[in-house]
Scaffold this motif. Structure first.
Motif, short mmCIF file in Angstrom:
data_model
loop_
_atom_site.label_atom_id
_atom_site.label_comp_id
_atom_site.label_asym_id
_atom_site.label_seq_id
_atom_site.Cartn_x
_atom_site.Cartn_y
_atom_site.Cartn_z
N VAL A 1 0.86 -1.19 0.00
CA VAL A 1 0.00 0.00 0.00
C VAL A 1 0.89 1.23 0.00
CG1 VAL A 1 -1.68 1.35 1.30
CG2 VAL A 1 -1.93 -1.13 1.17
N VAL A 2 0.60 2.16 -0.89
CA VAL A 2 1.30 3.44 -0.95
C VAL A 2 0.33 4.52 -0.48
CG1 VAL A 2 2.44 5.14 -2.43
CG2 VAL A 2 2.77 2.68 -2.85
N ILE A 3 0.75 5.28 0.52
CA ILE A 3 -0.08 6.36 1.06
C ILE A 3 0.38 7.67 0.43
CG2 ILE A 3 -0.85 7.57 3.13
CD1 ILE A 3 -0.05 5.08 4.74
N GLY A 4 -0.46 8.28 -0.39
CA GLY A 4 -0.12 9.55 -1.00
C GLY A 4 0.07 9.43 -2.50
N GLY A 5 -0.67 10.27 -3.25
CA GLY A 5 -0.61 10.22 -4.70
C GLY A 5 0.11 11.39 -5.32
N GLY A 6 1.12 11.92 -4.62
CA GLY A 6 1.98 12.94 -5.21
C GLY A 6 3.03 12.29 -6.10
N PHE A 7 4.04 13.06 -6.48
CA PHE A 7 5.06 12.53 -7.37
C PHE A 7 5.77 11.32 -6.77
CE2 PHE A 7 4.74 16.83 -9.24
CZ PHE A 7 4.54 16.46 -10.56
N ALA A 8 6.12 11.40 -5.50
CA ALA A 8 6.83 10.28 -4.86
C ALA A 8 5.95 9.05 -4.78
CB ALA A 8 7.31 10.70 -3.47
N GLY A 9 4.68 9.24 -4.41
CA GLY A 9 3.78 8.09 -4.31
C GLY A 9 3.54 7.42 -5.65
N THR B 1 -1.64 -1.00 -4.09
CA THR B 1 -2.79 -0.10 -3.98
C THR B 1 -2.27 1.26 -3.55
OG1 THR B 1 -4.26 -1.91 -3.30
CG2 THR B 1 -4.97 0.34 -2.80
N LEU B 2 -2.66 2.29 -4.30
CA LEU B 2 -2.25 3.66 -3.97
C LEU B 2 -3.47 4.42 -3.46
CD1 LEU B 2 0.06 6.04 -5.94
CD2 LEU B 2 -2.17 6.83 -5.19
N LEU B 3 -3.32 5.06 -2.32
CA LEU B 3 -4.42 5.79 -1.68
C LEU B 3 -4.11 7.28 -1.63
CD1 LEU B 3 -5.00 3.36 1.35
CD2 LEU B 3 -6.20 3.38 -0.85
N GLU B 4 -5.02 8.09 -2.13
CA GLU B 4 -4.86 9.54 -2.14
C GLU B 4 -6.11 10.18 -1.54
OE1 GLU B 4 -4.32 13.31 -2.19
OE2 GLU B 4 -2.63 12.01 -2.75
N VAL C 1 -6.83 4.67 -5.72
CA VAL C 1 -8.06 5.03 -5.03
C VAL C 1 -7.94 6.48 -4.55
CG1 VAL C 1 -9.67 4.47 -3.17
CG2 VAL C 1 -8.30 2.65 -4.23
N THR C 2 -8.77 7.36 -5.08
CA THR C 2 -8.79 8.75 -4.62
C THR C 2 -9.93 8.94 -3.62
OG1 THR C 2 -10.15 9.39 -6.52
CG2 THR C 2 -7.76 9.62 -6.74
N GLY C 3 -9.93 10.07 -2.94
CA GLY C 3 -10.94 10.30 -1.91
C GLY C 3 -10.79 9.33 -0.75
N ALA C 4 -9.56 8.85 -0.53
CA ALA C 4 -9.29 7.86 0.51
C ALA C 4 -8.37 8.47 1.56
CB ALA C 4 -8.66 6.62 -0.09
N THR C 5 -8.91 8.81 2.71
CA THR C 5 -8.14 9.42 3.78
C THR C 5 -7.65 8.35 4.74
OG1 THR C 5 -9.45 11.45 3.63
CG2 THR C 5 -8.18 11.11 5.65
N VAL C 6 -6.36 8.12 4.76
CA VAL C 6 -5.80 7.09 5.65
C VAL C 6 -5.94 7.57 7.09
CG1 VAL C 6 -3.71 5.84 6.31
CG2 VAL C 6 -4.22 6.24 3.89
N THR C 7 -6.50 6.70 7.92
CA THR C 7 -6.74 7.05 9.32
C THR C 7 -5.80 6.36 10.28
OG1 THR C 7 -8.44 5.31 9.40
CG2 THR C 7 -9.17 7.56 8.92
N GLY C 8 -5.08 5.35 9.81
CA GLY C 8 -4.15 4.68 10.70
C GLY C 8 -3.42 3.54 10.04
N LEU C 9 -2.24 3.23 10.57
CA LEU C 9 -1.49 2.05 10.16
C LEU C 9 -1.70 0.95 11.18
CD1 LEU C 9 -0.04 4.36 8.53
CD2 LEU C 9 2.03 2.97 8.68
#
Length: 540
Positions: free
Chosen positions: A5-13, A28-31, A244-252
């Motif tokens: 899982v990658v958290i963040g859809g910026g350039f690095a993500g 899975t990429l979450l932004e 997946v956009t509109g996905a706010t990660v709330t915890g690991l």
């Protein structure tokens, strides 16, 4: 397949997700935002379109390298235009003169005009910058310093005294010892701002930045950096990444480490927090028709993972998303420098603005006061150093025919309490916080006076502002930082956080918070550093 899982859809993500998918991971990429790009935002209204993030296309070979790793190339994916002049400069103490255009490859001639006899010093300065840049690419940028012996190579040892001097001297002092003319000093010192620092806090090692723009030149991708984001997104999806956009990660989710791993991580645990192993993440999904425990329009989702890549703000990840007792204490951040924030202003302007080129820099005379206010959180002076982009000069599609779009960046203190920006169009009027709008008004007035556009304010039909509070809210930026932790000596190279979490197995970091640092090329490089660390699957 390794579940990643990658958290963040910026350039690095995006870059990291793509490389790991090419390595065979199930990614899975979450932004959390509705669009990808992270700090590289986009906005449009009334036929005007704006990049609201990066705008200087430097280190093109680094960007092309990532595209080639993905089976393509920058030439295939982007329509790149070389800018000439690279940028235009306005100096407060020389407003009675025409502005100074900086043309790549012609800097020696420019410096000779500004201060006769200084061209030789510039040649040495740029040659040194080119050498340090090549040395950095070869030995310092594409590494996480996990194996210190790698730095004991003959070429590094040979240059060690020189590098030590460049790391222990500020850019301000390094430049001042070689150039007398204040205009030359500002042209060579301002790249420190792109590093989230100031000329007196950035190490002289970063004089390599002048080689990048004065020698290599500045390019622009048609469509702006949004086009770069879209091109990367296409390749990442083709590689099999689920976005997946509109996905706010709330915890690991982190399990305590088994005894065998605890013994290996005992030092890390003693330094910071308990050791563990990542097992997944939870995120809040938003969308029409979604109903979950959070109510209509939201749902909590859990995604199991063997590897998690935190490609978002490191402070947010370590102090908010990790569960207790795995969180890093807030005290670890007390003495770190978040770098500057900024007030951004997007303007749609009726009619042409021949007084400006694609990139424009307005320099105030008293830089010590200018940067001092940013560093200590004081209100900005009525006139301050600002950057102005007119992309319609190169890309007519960013404005209606005959009109111009302007993007103004006002470096400001990292104080999220300054608030958020607002929107003003023929259809919408939502003013931002008083402090943000005050800074924006002052910047517009300053540009009008310095560039001799007396009716600028009356010609504005579209306006949107962003403040430090927007960076904090939209990308979870620590203290509303615009770029990420600044490249001061204590936050550069080996002193910057690494990409492997030292206490949690399977947790890695990418992006501007970690090595190698700030900027689009650095974020792409970090994706390779992370990929190599994941291949090793061990903390550094």
């Amino acid at each position: 397949m390794t579940r990643t899982v990658v958290i963040g859809g910026g350039f690095a993500g995006l870059a990291t997700a793509g490389l790991l998918a090419r390595d065979g991971h199930e990614v899975t990429l979450l932004e959390q935002q509705d669009t990808l790009g992270g700090r590289s935002g986009r906005w449009s209204a009334e036929g005007f379109t704006f990049d609201t993030g990066p705008s200087w296309y430097l280190m093109p070979e680094v960007i092309d390298r990532w595209f080639r790793l993905m089976g393509s190339s920058a030439d295939e994916q982007l329509d790149l235009r070389r800018l000439s002049p690279g940028y235009r400069t306005f100096f407060e103490e020389h407003l009675y003169e025409p502005p100074t255009d900086v043309v790549s490859g012609e800097a020696e001639e420019l410096f000779e005009r500004l201060d006769p006899g200084s061209s030789h010093a510039l040649r040495e300065y740029l040659d040194s910058g080119a050498e340090v840049y090549e040395l950095a690419k070869e030995h310092f940028l594409y590494t996480d310093f996990a194996h210190p012996a790698d730095l004991l190579r003959p070429e590094v040892l040979k240059n060690l005294p020189r590098l030590a001097g460049l790391l222990s001297t500020s850019m301000k002092r390094y430049v001042a010892s070689r150039f007398r003319d204040p205009r030359e000093r500002q042209i060579l010192g301002y790249p420190a701002v792109f590093l989230g620092a100031s000329p007196d806090t950035a190490p002289a090692m970063y004089h390599l930045m002048s080689h990048l723009d004065l020698t290599d030149g500045v390019q622009y991708p048609v469509g702006g950096f949004a086009a770069l984001v879209d091109a990367m997104t296409g390749l990442v999806r083709e590689a099999g990444v689920q976005v997946v956009t509109g996905a706010t990660v709330t915890g690991l989710r982190v399990d305590p480490a088994p005894a065998s791993l605890r013994s290996r991580l005992s030092a890390a645990r003693a330094r910071r927090r308990s050791a563990g192993s990542v097992t997944g993440i939870t995120y809040r999904a938003a969308g029409a028709g979604v109903v979950g425990p959070g109510g209509k329009g939201t749902a909590e989702v859990t995604v199991p993972a063997d590897v998690v890549i935190g490609a978002t703000d490191l402070h947010h990840l370590q102090t908010q998303l990790l569960p207790d007792p795995f969180r890093a204490p807030e005290s670890r951040w007390n003495h770190r420098d978040p770098g500057p924030s900024g007030v951004l202003v997007c303007l749609g302007v009726r009619g042409r603005l021949p007084q400006l080129v694609h990139h424009n820099l307005l320099f105030t005379a008293d830089w010590d006061d200018n940067f001092g206010r940013i560093a200590d959180g004081s209100p900005l002076a009525q006139e301050t150093s600002i950057y102005v982009s007119k992309t319609s000069a190169t890309d007519p599609g960013t404005a209606p025919a005959g009109d111009e779009n302007l993007f103004i960046l006002v470096p400001s203190p990292a104080v999220p309490e300054w608030g958020r920006g607002g929107v003003s169009t023929p259809e919408v009027r939502e003013p931002g916080s008083p402090r943000v709008e005050q800074v924006a008004d002052a910047a517009i007035a300053q540009l009008a006076r310095w560039a001799r556009i007396p009716d600028l304010a009356e010609r504005i039909v579209v306006r949107r502002t962003y403040g430090p509070g927007d960076f904090a809210a939209d990308v979870n930026a620590w203290r509303g930082s615009m770029l990420g932790p600044g490249h001061t000596l204590r936050q550069s190279a080996v002193f910057r956080p690494g990409v492997s979490d030292p206490g949690i197995e399977g947790l890695f970091y990418a992006g501007s918070s970690v090595r190698p640092g700030i900027g689009v090329p650095m974020c792409l490089i970090s994706s390779e550093v992370v990929r190599d660390a994941v291949r090793g699957r061990g903390p550094n």
